[in-house]
Design a protein around this motif. Structure first.
Motif, PDB file in Angstrom:
ATOM      1  N   TRP A 375      48.413  24.723  37.189  1.00  9.11           N
ATOM      2  CA  TRP A 375      48.272  26.330  36.936  1.00  9.11           C
ATOM      3  C   TRP A 375      49.143  26.694  35.707  1.00  9.11           C
ATOM      4  O   TRP A 375      50.200  26.776  35.809  1.00  9.11           O
ATOM      5  CB  TRP A 375      48.426  27.096  37.975  1.00  9.11           C
ATOM      6  CG  TRP A 375      47.548  26.887  39.109  1.00  9.11           C
ATOM      7  CD1 TRP A 375      47.931  25.699  40.146  1.00  9.11           C
ATOM      8  CD2 TRP A 375      46.198  27.049  39.634  1.00  9.11           C
ATOM      9  NE1 TRP A 375      47.048  25.694  41.144  1.00  9.11           N
ATOM     10  CE2 TRP A 375      45.907  26.479  40.761  1.00  9.11           C
ATOM     11  CE3 TRP A 375      45.774  28.133  39.379  1.00  9.11           C
ATOM     12  CZ2 TRP A 375      44.856  26.744  41.663  1.00  9.11           C
ATOM     13  CZ3 TRP A 375      44.262  28.252  40.059  1.00  9.11           C
ATOM     14  CH2 TRP A 375      43.992  27.797  41.062  1.00  9.11           C
ATOM     15  N   HIS A 418      45.328  34.847  35.195  1.00  8.24           N
ATOM     16  CA  HIS A 418      44.884  34.291  36.540  1.00  8.24           C
ATOM     17  C   HIS A 418      43.791  35.240  37.057  1.00  8.24           C
ATOM     18  O   HIS A 418      44.245  36.606  37.052  1.00  8.24           O
ATOM     19  CB  HIS A 418      45.734  33.580  37.425  1.00  8.24           C
ATOM     20  CG  HIS A 418      46.705  32.559  36.786  1.00  8.24           C
ATOM     21  ND1 HIS A 418      46.000  31.167  36.554  1.00  8.24           N
ATOM     22  CD2 HIS A 418      47.740  32.431  36.550  1.00  8.24           C
ATOM     23  CE1 HIS A 418      46.978  30.374  36.281  1.00  8.24           C
ATOM     24  NE2 HIS A 418      47.926  30.920  35.935  1.00  8.24           N
ATOM     25  N   SER A 421      41.827  32.845  41.940  1.00  5.29           N
ATOM     26  CA  SER A 421      42.467  31.544  42.020  1.00  5.29           C
ATOM     27  C   SER A 421      42.144  30.897  43.254  1.00  5.29           C
ATOM     28  O   SER A 421      41.950  29.449  43.368  1.00  5.29           O
ATOM     29  CB  SER A 421      43.880  31.696  41.768  1.00  5.29           C
ATOM     30  OG  SER A 421      44.311  32.363  40.721  1.00  5.29           O
TER      31      SER A 421
END
Length: 626
Positions: A375, A418, A421
């Motif tokens: 990530w 983000h 997620s």
């Protein structure tokens, strides 16, 4: 058409002969090039582009094409051009080009094939142009170059990788080279064609400047007593002079040979000419992880644009502000490595991710390779983070499948962050395990900054997702209500253990200030308290309060906690004493060396059984239950 072999270039072996050359002159009619490139459209006063949710990790379609931007420099109007290829991603690599005097920029981009190359590579170009009377001296052009590059580095029309390839032609070369001397941390690599170089006086005005401990909006780094600060002229920047003016380029050559810490005598290279390679044993900060991969080269004959691009893009670089975290690396070659870029729909939005399945995956694990989900940090795309972390090199060596997530549009139409997620991970996990030969007991997660927040929150709320987690520069812990927030949704903390490792920098986010043994209570302490508690451990159970030192200049200070019954490490913390917030690829192997020892099995009722293997599952039968 042949290209420079990247591996040979970086390893010091003679390359491949040039099969085509191109000078700065052109015989292509301006009308043909104009028809190809089109007339530049003005950015002055133009509204910022709207979001284009149909394009995963691409700049809005309305921004592709050929643009012009004007600048007022001491009462005179100067211009720069931007070319954005149709498929240019957010945070793309760009090549900054200073064109020679006396050319039409559109014609030059066409005849030199720079526009064609940008389209093929799905990258952008930023073009500096001379004034009406041609290029002035490097010193006199400082105002224009600074203004133009300042706009290029930070605007709402397009976004860039953050570090740059530079190409300067003829009298435009010194103006661009002068900027490189003043901002060496931001230059990946550079090429100058037909350039006279810079004066010794200008070079001397920057050479002895030192990089201190100030960071770009983060905590300052305090160096130990007697620490030798790095100088501007100790910053390796791969440099290539093509057909230089040997009467005037001597000072520039000497400067960059010192900066790159090269050997005294050059060696012949078929493509590059005379090559001065960074010496073995070089102690430059910026190549402390990759090793002596930089060089300075001088080629006395013309070279085509594609050869120039081959040289430039053999390299990448990361961290554009703090010198001691800035590193020069080898850039990933997607075609050679077989890196794949994919998209999928997540909550109604098209999302991008990339996968890398190295040959070593099957060699080491047959049909059961471990998987690492990565990530990136806020505003970092999958493509940016692949190079910035060098995870592909760790995967190549260790044989795991690498999956790098791309974020989604955030506060502007040309940046990402983000979202969704938890949903994205579930879909991605199912896709990866169905598509590739995967060991589903060895799924791991890592991330940097906001990506670390995703990893750490998932570890608390859904520890059954992963065998272990290890991330950098962002910790998480349950709030007073016992929950963590993911994508705006509160989830209860599971209260179950998961092997966990965190690395942070001395000059990091304010809530990571200090250590676990100081008087400041912050996010770092909350993270440790939660994970120590679920492992039935206390802070005093650490292996050593002083921390074990390792790495370049002993930069890593690490603390480890082991399970009382098995003696297996279950929690680890490392402070990088010589970096700010941005990650450095020297940390990626450390993270993997922690992760690779763990596996887990989840029962239908949600019960998780975890295992530890001293050999990282290389030897049969050595795993033990946690």
């Amino acid at each position: 058409m042949t290209t420079i072999d990247r591996r040979r270039l970086l390893q010091g072996t003679a390359g491949i002969a040039v099969t085509a050359v191109l000078t700065t002159s052109t015989s292509t009619p301006a009308t043909a090039s104009a028809a190809t490139v089109g007339e530049p459209q003005p950015l002055d006063g133009r509204p910022f582009p709207a979001y284009d949710y149909t394009r995963a990790n691409k700049l809005p379609r309305e921004m592709t094409g050929y643009w012009t931007k004007s600048f007022d420099i001491a009462g005179r109007t100067r211009t720069a051009k931007v070319y954005i290829s149709p498929e240019t991603p957010i945070r793309s690599y760009y090549t900054v080009i200073a064109v020679p005097d006396g050319v039409d920029t559109a014609e030059f981009l066409h005849s030199s094939r720079w526009r064609e190359i940008a389209d093929e590579r799905e990258e952008g170009l930023f073009i500096l142009e001379p004034g009406p009377d041609g290029w002035d001296s490097a010193e006199d052009e400082t105002g224009y170059v600074d203004a133009a590059i300042s706009f290029y580095q930070n605007n709402r029309y397009f976004s860039i990788f953050g570090l740059h390839y530079l190409v300067g032609y003829a009298r435009g070369g010194p103006a661009l080279e002068a900027w490189a001397v003043a901002h060496p941390l931001r230059v990946v690599s550079q090429v100058y064609i037909d350039s006279p170089g810079l004066s010794a006086a200008y070079l001397a005005s920057y050479a002895a400047r030192e990089f201190g401990g100030q960071t770009d909006g983060y905590l300052p780094v305090e160096f130990p007593k007697g620490f030798d600060l790095a100088r501007y002229d100790e910053t390796p920047v791969p440099t290539w002079y093509i057909n230089p003016d040997l009467r005037t380029v001597t000072a520039s050559l000497s400067y960059w040979k010192r900066a790159n810490d090269t050997v005294a005598s050059g060696a012949r290279h078929d493509t590059l000419g005379t090559v001065y390679r960074q010496r073995r044993g070089s102690d430059r900060w910026m190549t402390s992880h990759a090793g002596p991969i930089s060089l300075v080269a001088v080629q006395r004959r013309p070279v085509g644009s594609r050869r120039i691009v081959d040289f430039l893009t053999a390299y990448t670089r990361y961290e554009n502000f703090f010198a001691y975290g800035n590193q020069l690396y080898e850039r990933a070659d997607y075609e050679r490595l077989g890196i794949e870029v994919h998209t999928m729909m997540v909550e109604g939005f098209v999302r991008e991710y990339l996968t890398y399945v190295p040959r070593s995956a099957r060699q080491l694990w047959r049909n059961k390779a471990p998987v690492l989900f990565v990530w990136p940090g806020n505003s970092q795309t999958d493509k940016v983070f692949l190079d910035a972390t060098q995870w592909w090199k760790v995967a190549e060596r260790e044989g795991f499948i690498l999956v790098v997530i791309c974020e989604q549009y955030s506060n502007t139409s040309v940046s990402v962050s983000h979202r969704d997620s938890n949903t994205f991970y579930r879909q991605l996990r199912d896709t990866i395990t169905a598509r590739y030969d995967v060991d589903t007991t060895r799924l791991y997660s890592t991330g940097q900054s906001a990506g670390s927040a995703v990893t750490q929150n998932l570890a608390i709320a859904f520890p059954e997702y992963f065998a272990a987690v290890a991330s950098t520069s962002f910790t998480a812990a349950p709030n007073t209500s016992g929950t963590v927030t993911i994508d705006g949704v509160a989830y209860p903390a599971s209260g179950r253990m998961i092997p966990n490792y965190q690395i942070y920098g001395y000059g990091d986010l304010t809530f990571l200030d200090g250590t676990l043994w100081d008087d400041v209570q912050n996010s770092l302490d909350s993270w440790a308290q939660y994970h120590l508690s679920v492992n039935r451990l206390a802070l005093a159970d650490v292996d050593t309060v002083a921390g074990r030192r390792s790495g370049f200049h002993d930069r890593f200070q690490s603390w480890t906690w082991k399970d009382h019954h098995t003696g297996v490490p279950v929690l680890k913390l490392t402070r990088n004493l010589y970096r700010s917030h941005n990650t450095t690829a020297e940390e990626s192997p450390l993270l993997w060396d922690f992760l690779k020892h763990y596996s887990h099995e989840a029962a239908a009722d949600g019960t998780v059984t975890r295992f530890y293997s001293p050999s990282a599952f290389r030897r049969r039968g050595d795993r033990r239950r946690l």
